[in-house]
Design an enzyme around this catalytic site. Sequence first.
Site, mmCIF file in Angstrom:
data_model
loop_
_atom_site.group_PDB
_atom_site.id
_atom_site.type_symbol
_atom_site.label_atom_id
_atom_site.label_comp_id
_atom_site.label_asym_id
_atom_site.label_seq_id
_atom_site.Cartn_x
_atom_site.Cartn_y
_atom_site.Cartn_z
ATOM 1 N N ASP A 86 -1.395 -4.022 -6.705
ATOM 2 C CA ASP A 86 -2.510 -4.602 -5.963
ATOM 3 C C ASP A 86 -3.267 -5.525 -6.914
ATOM 4 O OD1 ASP A 86 -4.228 -5.222 -3.931
ATOM 5 O OD2 ASP A 86 -4.849 -3.162 -3.505
ATOM 6 N N ASP A 121 -6.773 -11.207 -1.882
ATOM 7 C CA ASP A 121 -7.258 -11.503 -0.529
ATOM 8 C C ASP A 121 -8.761 -11.222 -0.438
ATOM 9 O OD1 ASP A 121 -6.189 -8.877 -1.055
ATOM 10 O OD2 ASP A 121 -6.599 -8.331 1.020
ATOM 11 N N GLY A 186 -8.531 -4.113 4.641
ATOM 12 C CA GLY A 186 -9.903 -3.944 5.139
ATOM 13 C C GLY A 186 -10.104 -2.712 5.996
HETATM 14 N N1 GUN Z 1 -6.751 -1.771 -0.913
HETATM 15 C C1 GUN Z 1 -7.414 -1.214 0.122
HETATM 16 N N2 GUN Z 1 -7.756 -2.177 1.017
HETATM 17 C C2 GUN Z 1 -7.292 -3.345 0.540
HETATM 18 C C3 GUN Z 1 -7.335 -4.705 1.019
HETATM 19 O O1 GUN Z 1 -7.858 -5.022 2.087
HETATM 20 N N3 GUN Z 1 -6.722 -5.649 0.233
HETATM 21 C C4 GUN Z 1 -6.118 -5.320 -0.956
HETATM 22 N N4 GUN Z 1 -5.528 -6.283 -1.661
HETATM 23 N N5 GUN Z 1 -6.075 -4.065 -1.403
HETATM 24 C C5 GUN Z 1 -6.664 -3.095 -0.675
#
Ligand code: GUN
Length: 608
Positions: A86, A121, A186
Amino acid sequence: MEVLFRDGLARIGRFSTPHGELETPTVMPVINPNIIVVSPSEMKRIGVRAIITNSYIIRRNAELREKALSSGLHSMLSFDGPIMTDSGTFQSYVYGGVEYDNAGMVEFQKSIGSDIVTILDVFTKPEDPYEQVRRAIEVTRARVDEVDPGDSLLAGPIQGSIYDDLRAYSAKLMSGSKATYLPIGGVVPLLESYRYADLVRIIVNSKVNAPFSRPIHLFGGGHPMFIPMAVLLGVDIFDSASYVKYARDGRLLFPDGTRDASEVLEFPYWSPLRDMQQRDIAAMDKRERLYWFSLHNLHALFSEIREVRIRIEEQTLWEYVQSKAMAHPTLLEAFRTLRSYSRLLERYTEVSKKNSFMYLDTRSLEHPSAVRLSRFLESFVGGDPVFVPRAEYEGNRGAVISRYERSQRPFLVQWMHGWVPMELEDTYPVQQYVGPEARLIPDVGSPLEEEGQRLRDFDLEKVRAIADYQFGKGAGRVLFPDGTEIVKSRATGRIRTISYGGVQVATMRPKDGLFTLTMEGARRLHQGIGGKRLRVFVNRESEAFNRAGYNVFFKFIVDFDPEIVAGNETLVVSEGDDLLAVGKASVSGLEMASYRKGVAVKVHHSAG
Ligand code: GUN
């Protein structure tokens, strides 16, 4: 994405990553590289096939950064399977900003060897105003164009807060981008407050507006309570920091909820704590307890994933979700929302399921297969609804019966809360049904009392009605004109084969009471039903192969009927509409354009 088994929108699928194939549905446990509670190698033994970690945390920490850059993420975490990273979006949401930009974050993820890299994002919160969410979606979409994922898959999150149209908008925008992997973002605040009904709407609007060839991930969706419902709506992958977050609070995950560890008298058979008692737990130090609770939580997640896989394989996931909805009021509310999408789900539902239709309670009426049947029945007799609710029948017996007499369909069988015409008695989901026993309504006559000619006519009406149900109104007369010969099984008395002028047109499958067409049957449908209906059109390259009996691959399809039902008989034709073959569609018309890899129509008869 390749689909191995399907059950409506749910699927057991597989896709490639630089570190091997990943089979879904699955959960990626979140690994915090600063604090590894359960080692990734131990996770493998529980069933973990892929993990997710946070590149932002790694990049910010000099020691971790150097290690990841020099030896790579897989070596650093001692895990040789797929690793997703992430980007720091979530930290940005929690702390109000991060110091890195999108392109730099993606480059960093690539350089440490991540298999699935995520753009930075813009997180959309449930309470964000509409215009702000729309801008966040557009900024997020533009960020995909700023990066080059190299050999890695690129995750392009679908945002949109709780606005249905914005989720759809975001899904469509992302689908038009080079993002090959689509997380729904989100949603953590909604998951944390058990707002599952909102999640149902979010998932549906994201899923049906994205191509089915791309894996769908639910960011943060790691609770066994909600996993089956999310999979039913088309989610392939979950990630979970919850296994360790909950453990830290002394909370344990169970299939239908969360419990305080201190209040659990005995642990279930699947739990690694099963041989322990409260005093054993009390004797542990803090670290030990965190480890064992985390381990328990991982087992809870993966035994749920296994159950869901079984349910998809046997095509009873809807029933499982229905029964599970009684576990918690938030799930019940979410299931009510889900039922409002039954008509939509029906369009992705197979022509028949492998297992019997199970009547559990009145909500079974909204099972997508039941919805399909009642929709058909509404138009079956001159526009009159034929699926008569039992209450209406009981209160108004005379009127209902005379309606059937007028329509010259005197026989009814009981099915769930109503009656359906006897023509469909042997056909899924009427026959392949477990629930209150089907019976004839005695007052309106029994076929045994009728003379032979009448019964023979009834057989013809019956096969026509089934064909209308299977192929659309009018198909029955096209396939089975007057003079059609119907052969029944001596042993069971059930219809087996149907011919005309000595040439076989169709067989009736004992399993679901629907037809498999011969080439002659296919020709009749092809001649009698025009346009795109029931057809896939293949390009020239494919023609000769299909004519010779080979399966149709997605990549050779140039056009198709968008109303094709998954698993149903489908005509394979050339670009100029010459009939080449007939077979079973592997997906619905709504999915047909999504896939590039694999078999679209499994051919069983061909023109030769
Ligand atoms: N981890 C939990 N929610 C999100 C999200 O909306 N975007 C990203 N990139 N990681 C997350």
